[in-house]
Design a protein around this motif. Structure first.
Motif, PDB file in Angstrom:
ATOM      1  N   ARG A 176       0.831  -1.206   0.000  1.00 33.91           N
ATOM      2  CA  ARG A 176       0.000   0.000   0.000  1.00 33.91           C
ATOM      3  C   ARG A 176       0.867   1.259   0.000  1.00 33.91           C
ATOM      4  N   THR A 177       1.889   1.259   0.837  1.00 35.06           N
ATOM      5  CA  THR A 177       2.771   2.433   0.917  1.00 35.06           C
ATOM      6  C   THR A 177       3.500   2.657  -0.404  1.00 35.06           C
ATOM      7  N   LEU A 233      -0.692  -2.474  -6.080  1.00 36.36           N
ATOM      8  CA  LEU A 233       0.575  -2.289  -6.779  1.00 36.36           C
ATOM      9  C   LEU A 233       0.369  -2.272  -8.286  1.00 36.36           C
ATOM     10  N   ALA A 234      -0.413  -3.209  -8.806  1.00 41.16           N
ATOM     11  CA  ALA A 234      -0.707  -3.228 -10.242  1.00 41.16           C
ATOM     12  C   ALA A 234      -1.431  -1.959 -10.663  1.00 41.16           C
ATOM     13  N   SER A 235      -2.357  -1.488  -9.841  1.00 44.65           N
ATOM     14  CA  SER A 235      -3.112  -0.276 -10.160  1.00 44.65           C
ATOM     15  C   SER A 235      -2.204   0.947 -10.162  1.00 44.65           C
ATOM     16  N   ALA A 236      -1.264   0.995  -9.231  1.00 47.44           N
ATOM     17  CA  ALA A 236      -0.335   2.124  -9.182  1.00 47.44           C
ATOM     18  C   ALA A 236       0.578   2.134 -10.406  1.00 47.44           C
ATOM     19  N   PHE A 237       1.044   0.954 -10.817  1.00 45.91           N
ATOM     20  CA  PHE A 237       1.852   0.894 -12.039  1.00 45.91           C
ATOM     21  C   PHE A 237       1.023   1.316 -13.257  1.00 45.91           C
ATOM     22  N   ALA A 238      -0.236   0.923 -13.309  1.00 47.11           N
ATOM     23  CA  ALA A 238      -1.095   1.348 -14.416  1.00 47.11           C
ATOM     24  C   ALA A 238      -1.227   2.862 -14.438  1.00 47.11           C
ATOM     25  N   ALA A 239      -1.392   3.479 -13.254  1.00 51.90           N
ATOM     26  CA  ALA A 239      -1.465   4.938 -13.174  1.00 51.90           C
ATOM     27  C   ALA A 239      -0.173   5.574 -13.677  1.00 51.90           C
ATOM     28  N   LEU A 240       0.954   4.990 -13.282  1.00 53.78           N
ATOM     29  CA  LEU A 240       2.259   5.493 -13.733  1.00 53.78           C
ATOM     30  C   LEU A 240       2.399   5.378 -15.245  1.00 53.78           C
ATOM     31  N   PHE A 241       2.053   4.217 -15.788  1.00 52.49           N
ATOM     32  CA  PHE A 241       2.240   3.993 -17.222  1.00 52.49           C
ATOM     33  C   PHE A 241       1.293   4.834 -18.070  1.00 52.49           C
ATOM     34  N   SER A 242       0.215   5.348 -17.468  1.00 56.61           N
ATOM     35  CA  SER A 242      -0.739   6.146 -18.244  1.00 56.61           C
ATOM     36  C   SER A 242      -0.123   7.433 -18.777  1.00 56.61           C
ATOM     37  N   ILE A 243       0.966   7.904 -18.160  1.00 55.71           N
ATOM     38  CA  ILE A 243       1.618   9.126 -18.654  1.00 55.71           C
ATOM     39  C   ILE A 243       2.884   8.812 -19.437  1.00 55.71           C
ATOM     40  N   MET A 244       3.196   7.531 -19.627  1.00 57.06           N
ATOM     41  CA  MET A 244       4.462   7.142 -20.233  1.00 57.06           C
ATOM     42  C   MET A 244       4.346   6.712 -21.684  1.00 57.06           C
ATOM     43  N   LEU A 245       3.173   6.780 -22.246  1.00 58.55           N
ATOM     44  CA  LEU A 245       2.982   6.339 -23.631  1.00 58.55           C
ATOM     45  C   LEU A 245       3.720   7.265 -24.586  1.00 58.55           C
ATOM     46  N   SER A 246       4.316   6.691 -25.610  1.00 54.08           N
ATOM     47  CA  SER A 246       5.114   7.461 -26.562  1.00 54.08           C
ATOM     48  C   SER A 246       4.904   6.906 -27.960  1.00 54.08           C
ATOM     49  N   GLY A 247       3.921   7.433 -28.661  1.00 54.58           N
ATOM     50  CA  GLY A 247       3.648   6.984 -30.020  1.00 54.58           C
ATOM     51  C   GLY A 247       4.428   7.784 -31.048  1.00 54.58           C
ATOM     52  N   ALA A 248       4.632   7.192 -32.220  1.00 55.90           N
ATOM     53  CA  ALA A 248       5.361   7.863 -33.295  1.00 55.90           C
ATOM     54  C   ALA A 248       4.379   8.461 -34.288  1.00 55.90           C
ATOM     55  N   LEU A 259       4.253   5.520  -5.614  1.00 53.75           N
ATOM     56  CA  LEU A 259       4.296   5.534  -7.079  1.00 53.75           C
ATOM     57  C   LEU A 259       3.316   6.550  -7.649  1.00 53.75           C
ATOM     58  N   ILE A 260       2.106   6.577  -7.118  1.00 51.91           N
ATOM     59  CA  ILE A 260       1.100   7.522  -7.607  1.00 51.91           C
ATOM     60  C   ILE A 260       1.535   8.953  -7.309  1.00 51.91           C
ATOM     61  N   ALA A 261       2.034   9.175  -6.092  1.00 52.99           N
ATOM     62  CA  ALA A 261       2.490  10.519  -5.728  1.00 52.99           C
ATOM     63  C   ALA A 261       3.627  10.970  -6.635  1.00 52.99           C
ATOM     64  N   LEU A 262       4.562  10.057  -6.927  1.00 57.75           N
ATOM     65  CA  LEU A 262       5.672  10.378  -7.821  1.00 57.75           C
ATOM     66  C   LEU A 262       5.161  10.738  -9.211  1.00 57.75           C
ATOM     67  N   THR A 263       4.175   9.993  -9.692  1.00 60.79           N
ATOM     68  CA  THR A 263       3.621  10.237 -11.021  1.00 60.79           C
ATOM     69  C   THR A 263       2.940  11.592 -11.091  1.00 60.79           C
ATOM     70  N   VAL A 264       2.114  11.890 -10.105  1.00 62.42           N
ATOM     71  CA  VAL A 264       1.406  13.173 -10.092  1.00 62.42           C
ATOM     72  C   VAL A 264       2.385  14.324  -9.913  1.00 62.42           C
ATOM     73  N   LEU A 265       3.372  14.145  -9.042  1.00 60.83           N
ATOM     74  CA  LEU A 265       4.375  15.196  -8.834  1.00 60.83           C
ATOM     75  C   LEU A 265       5.160  15.459 -10.109  1.00 60.83           C
ATOM     76  N   ALA A 278      -0.147  -3.688 -18.696  1.00 61.32           N
ATOM     77  CA  ALA A 278       1.271  -3.437 -18.409  1.00 61.32           C
ATOM     78  C   ALA A 278       1.492  -3.282 -16.910  1.00 61.32           C
ATOM     79  N   GLY A 279       0.564  -2.610 -16.228  1.00 60.02           N
ATOM     80  CA  GLY A 279       0.682  -2.459 -14.781  1.00 60.02           C
ATOM     81  C   GLY A 279       0.606  -3.789 -14.066  1.00 60.02           C
ATOM     82  N   ALA A 280      -0.283  -4.662 -14.522  1.00 57.85           N
ATOM     83  CA  ALA A 280      -0.390  -5.996 -13.923  1.00 57.85           C
ATOM     84  C   ALA A 280       0.904  -6.783 -14.112  1.00 57.85           C
ATOM     85  N   ALA A 281       1.509  -6.648 -15.280  1.00 59.00           N
ATOM     86  CA  ALA A 281       2.761  -7.362 -15.542  1.00 59.00           C
ATOM     87  C   ALA A 281       3.874  -6.859 -14.631  1.00 59.00           C
ATOM     88  N   ALA A 282       3.995  -5.541 -14.491  1.00 62.04           N
ATOM     89  CA  ALA A 282       5.046  -4.979 -13.645  1.00 62.04           C
ATOM     90  C   ALA A 282       4.883  -5.430 -12.200  1.00 62.04           C
TER      91      ALA A 282
END
Length: 657
Positions: free
Chosen positions: A23-24, A145-160, A29-35, A384-388
């Motif tokens: 939980r911590t 944990l999976a949900s937090a990684f999903a939140a993190l990855f939501s801002i990491m997408l990089s399409g061409a 992870l979420i706080a880091l992403t939002v920050l 992706a979050g579930a995998a991480a």
């Protein structure tokens, strides 16, 4: 804690300690992403005030929507005059983002700059979006944990290329991107709607929330509203908890509630469907998407999720998909994220692959199918979050630390570099505007003052012509006119109006064309050569303002010919008429729908018939406008006379209702 396919056995330590640590760590992870968002997106609050994308339209629309809330008996019928010669935008465009933003602009007008409010709303919606992804993942039964990684990855997408301009990535929202302000609202609403429907399928307690969130999605971004609606049957089938009959009842009640809340927009939209222009100038892939082969190739190469970096998200998405498939086989239960990702990935192939089969999925004919990339990515980041989380939970501390470093450092570095470049270019643009202000502001002030009383429009070039390079920094002048509330033609921030497609044929060296579109002023660079009859009104530095005497919104014209047919057939006769000399003599072609009286005009032309050339009688003046003006309330007035049977022409966009 939800029982989920993303939960894994504890290797060491007590279960309670593990949960507390999970939980911590998830919250960190979420706080880091939002920050990360709050810090690196903060320059948008300054550089965004001079947009080079669709923010120009959405700011102007928000200002107009806010004004209409205080003055119009029916705000949904409000005319937006600043773009494409005018159109009742919210008869065809989801209204909620503009009206809510407009209301906030009105409430804060006395103490805050409108642009600051608009950009502040956009900044907060972008920055805190990962929290909505966390809520969605938890609603789908994923662990913290999976949900937090999903939140993190939501801002990491990089399409061409085009894969990075209309999706979840920064390329859709930042100053250097596409400026998809309503889509941002729609993503928020869609995430809550997906999560609420998943919860309702389990226990029925969230069906009201689901209906309200779906209505908000439909009123914010129609495509994402449709995505949620079409996802409901999938959630019905793959969700467990309540019996199927109860799930059907919950879904039905939610959809009915959505219809009641959004019907004031959706019903007129459906009834007016025949009057919404489907532009032939839009790239075909926007309507039909890219097809299976290019999308699959982009995914395999990493250009869909990881362009320009290691394919981290691509690999995690692949592993998460395999993990979910394994769960579906062993537990005989398909995880909702897998079902949704697969469904929307297949539909993302579009008409290029599926053709008329898309009708079986109830996909509307006029829908931009390339936007389904967003629907796929919403669930791809969950996988992706579930995998991480699955990998991390099986590693001892040293290896877990190495795994996090290999995943997080390249992702954060790549997105930081993207936003740093965005800031550099945006600051350069901001400096260019501040340097240009002493010479440009006198012209803009002159335009705003004169157009308050004398109706007309301003032209700053076509995007495909000199207007596309007539810029301050990176911002075209036509975008500046739009954000300043100055009615202008030339660039189509939207193409909903029937006159959008023919307007690209405007020839700014032809005085008759300038008159045709109600252009009173031309703001041009030194290199533009004005046609005879156009006068220099003022010159300030590199900016030349020309005036067309007696030009305006009204004219007296004759109508010797007409075309009778549906809107979809109006383009060809409009184009052909623009190429004839008839309009130079004030002779117009009338366009009217198939159900209008056949004897309304002297001669009705078949669809493909050539427009007859002018006759000697066509060269005589029909009449004239003595005076046209705008009063303090914004109402237009005209005094005109006619020497023969004639029509008074109102040069504006058209909508029958």
């Amino acid at each position: 804690m939800h029982s989920s396919w993303t939960q894994h056995p504890v290797m060491t330590g007590t279960l309670q300690t593990h949960r507390r640590f999970e939980r911590t760590f998830a919250y960190l992870l979420i706080a880091l992403t939002v920050l990360f968002n709050l810090v690196l997106l903060s320059p948008e609050l300054l550089i965004g005030a001079y947009p080079l994308n669709d923010h120009a339209l959405h700011f102007a629309a928000s200002v107009r929507a806010g004004q209409s809330l205080l003055a119009s008996p029916n705000p949904m019928d409000t005319w937006l005059p600043d773009v494409a010669a005018g159109y009742p935008m919210w008869r065809a465009y989801a209204p909620l983002p503009h009206f809510v933003t407009g209301l906030l602009l009105q409430l804060s007008a006395r103490f805050l700059d409108p642009w600051s409010v608009f950009l502040g709303i956009h900044y907060l919606l972008c920055s805190f979006l990962p929290i909505a992804f966390y809520w969605l993942a938890r609603s789908f039964g994923m662990g913290r944990l999976a949900s937090a990684f999903a939140a993190l990855f939501s801002i990491m997408l990089s399409g061409a290329g085009d894969f990075g301009r209309f999706s979840l990535s920064y390329g859709a929202q930042t100053w250097r991107g596409s400026g998809l302000y309503p889509q941002l609202w729609g993503i928020w609403a869609a995430l809550f709607a997906f999560g609420a429907f998943a919860r309702a399928m389990r226990d029925g307690r969230a069906w009201i929330t689901a209906g309200v969130a779906l209505a908000i999605a439909c009123l914010s971004h129609l495509i994402l509203g449709v995505v949620v609606m079409l996802s409901v049957p999938i959630l019905l089938l793959v969700s467990l908890g309540a019996p199927l009959r109860q799930r059907l009842a919950y879904a039905a009640k939610s959809l009915v509630l959505c219809g009641l809340l959004s019907g004031f927009f959706l019903i007129p939209l459906i009834l007016d469907g025949a009057w919404i222009n489907i532009s032939r100038w839009e790239s075909p892939w926007k309507w039909d998407s890219f097809g299976a082969e290019p999308i699959l190739l982009a995914l395999v190469k990493g250009d869909l999720l990881d362009s320009g970096r290691w394919p981290i998200l691509t690999l995690l998405f692949t592993f998460g998909t395999l993990l979910a498939i394994g769960h579906a086989i062993t537990r005989r239960r398909i995880p909702p994220a897998l079902a949704m990702a697969a469904f929307w990935f297949l539909l993302f192939f579009g008409r290029t692959t599926w053709g008329h089969l898309l009708k079986l999925a109830a996909i509307p004919q006029g829908m931009h199918l390339h936007r389904l990339q967003t629907a796929f990515e919403i669930f791809a980041v969950l996988l992706a979050g579930a995998a991480a989380a699955a990998i991390l939970s099986r590693l001892r501390l040293p290896y877990a630390t190495a795994f996090l470093a290999l995943v997080l450092i390249p992702l954060f570095a790549d997105r930081a570099a993207f936003l740093k470049q965005n800031t550099v270019w945006g600051v350069d643009n901001l400096i260019a505007h501040r340097n240009a202000a002493p010479t440009l502001e006198p012209i803009l002030n002159h335009l705003q003052k004169n157009l308050q009383t004398h109706p007309g429009r301003v032209y700053a070039g076509l995007a495909a012509g000199w207007g596309g390079s007539f810029k301050i920094g990176s911002t075209p002048l036509y975008a500046i006119l739009t954000t300043r509330g100055i009615p202008n033609v030339g660039f189509l921030f939207h193409s909903l109006t029937p006159l959008a497609d023919p307007s690209v044929y405007l020839d700014d060296h032809n005085l008759a064309d300038l008159h045709l579109f109600g252009i009173r002023y031309v703001l041009a660079p030194r290199s533009w050569q004005p046609p005879t009859g156009v006068q220099l009104a003022m010159n300030s530095g590199d900016y030349f303002l020309y005036e067309i005497p007696n030009a305006g919104i009204f004219d007296v014209v004759a109508v010797p010919h007409a075309f009778n047919g549906p809107l979809r057939q109006w383009f060809e006769p409009s184009r052909d008429w623009l190429r004839t000399p008839l309009r130079q003599y004030g002779r117009y072609l009338a366009l009217y729908p198939s159900d209008a009286p056949a004897d309304r005009f002297p001669r009705t032309l078949p669809r493909w018939a050539p427009i007859p050339p002018p006759t000697p009688a066509d060269t005589f003046a029909t009449g004239m406008v003595q005076k046209q003006w705008k009063d303090a309330s914004g109402d237009l007035h005209v005094t005109a006379s006619a020497s023969q049977n004639a029509y008074l022409l109102f040069r504006t966009g058209f909508h029958p209702n």
